[in-house]
Write a protein that holds these residues in place. Sequence first.
Motif, short mmCIF file in Angstrom:
data_model
loop_
_atom_site.label_atom_id
_atom_site.label_comp_id
_atom_site.label_asym_id
_atom_site.label_seq_id
_atom_site.Cartn_x
_atom_site.Cartn_y
_atom_site.Cartn_z
N ASN A 66 0.87 -1.11 0.05
CA ASN A 66 0.13 -0.08 -0.14
C ASN A 66 0.96 1.25 0.13
O ASN A 66 0.53 2.20 0.72
N ASN A 67 1.83 1.36 -0.83
CA ASN A 67 2.89 2.08 -0.71
C ASN A 67 2.66 3.52 -1.65
O ASN A 67 3.41 3.79 -2.56
N THR A 103 4.58 8.96 -1.45
CA THR A 103 5.17 7.28 -1.43
C THR A 103 6.28 7.30 -0.56
O THR A 103 6.95 8.49 -0.32
N GLN A 107 4.82 3.22 6.02
CA GLN A 107 3.46 3.67 5.19
C GLN A 107 3.21 5.01 5.68
O GLN A 107 3.76 5.72 6.56
N ALA A 129 -1.69 -4.17 -2.95
CA ALA A 129 -2.56 -2.89 -2.86
C ALA A 129 -3.95 -3.23 -3.72
O ALA A 129 -4.16 -3.79 -4.39
N GLY A 184 1.99 0.07 -5.01
CA GLY A 184 0.53 0.79 -4.47
C GLY A 184 -0.10 1.30 -5.76
O GLY A 184 0.31 1.40 -6.92
N ARG A 221 -3.76 3.51 -6.22
CA ARG A 221 -4.99 4.20 -5.54
C ARG A 221 -5.87 5.01 -6.68
O ARG A 221 -5.67 5.33 -7.80
#
Length: 338
Positions: A24-25, A41, A78, A262, A312, A314
């Motif tokens: 989840n970076n 990040t 994180q 992620a 990561g 998103r």
Amino acid sequence: PVSCRRYRKEPSVPLRSSSAALYNNLSVLRAGGKAPSCFSTVHGPSLSLVTADGPGFAQRQLQAKEGGSTLSTSLFTQAAWCVLPSRVLLVLTSQKGIQMYEADGSIMVYWHALDVAEHHPAQAMFARGIAAAAGRFICVGTSLGSVLVFDIPPKGTNVILSEVLEQHHDPITDIAAEQGQAPDGAGDVVTADDGGTLCLWRAGEEFALLGRIADVGCSCPSVKLWNGIVAAGYGNGQIRLYEAVSGTLRAQINAHARWIYALDLAPETGKLLSGAEDSFVHVWQLSRNPDTYDIEVQHCQSESVTDTQVCGARFCDPQGTSFAVTGYDLSEIFRYSQ
């Protein structure tokens, strides 16, 4: 079924340093209106903070501060923006503790040191897993399996550690809070650990444990919660969808060939994003059958981020019309939009 429009690659966002191979970076602060305003990040002891400013990008680096100690450098694990009704905080976790900043990283609001005395010398000590919950709490996981619940004031620095949740026996990997409308009786926070166990909670003055979802024999690095659906990504490349009321397994997707790093969910549409070590990013559409209330999944698109271990991913807006991806050793953030 919901129609899935194609995503196209956009110009990427430059980074001053590359991204570390951590779960989840990538964190995105979604601005109102058009493009997202900020990306972050981590790599080693520094955080790259990038603000999309029209056509250009403003870059900042934040270094790991250890409560006044400058003797040893700590590594970040994180970073995430926690959006509460009255304020937005940037929360950073590391081997030494938890830092909370104003959203732009300018002012440190709070520092919480991890209790190193508690841990076994052979066990790594760190915090990891960050989520805002119930409008006033920020939950942060630790390598001891504890979840620290911080009560955040509407303004100022009077942050209080209000509760410690002790239900996990393995290091916490990720924490998620409800992103949509939870059905009656459903948990609104889910915590995941290295052993693959999930715990469902109802947030409040005191957090109530509603249920546990047993491990499936591998780690659960990333978890999300939307409209009473728990989406969990596992080390074997599977995504599993559970009911947040009962913990019942509703769907199992063999999504990736390798470890999932992620997941993200678009709260307004139920789109699900997954990124993994196999260099692929997938977009899925989650929905509920109006007649049976069953959870349904539609695969929308795959993107190959060539020769890159994705760490990561998103969405950049609540509808999921654009998303961003980081990869191990990449000094840029890739962006895609419809």
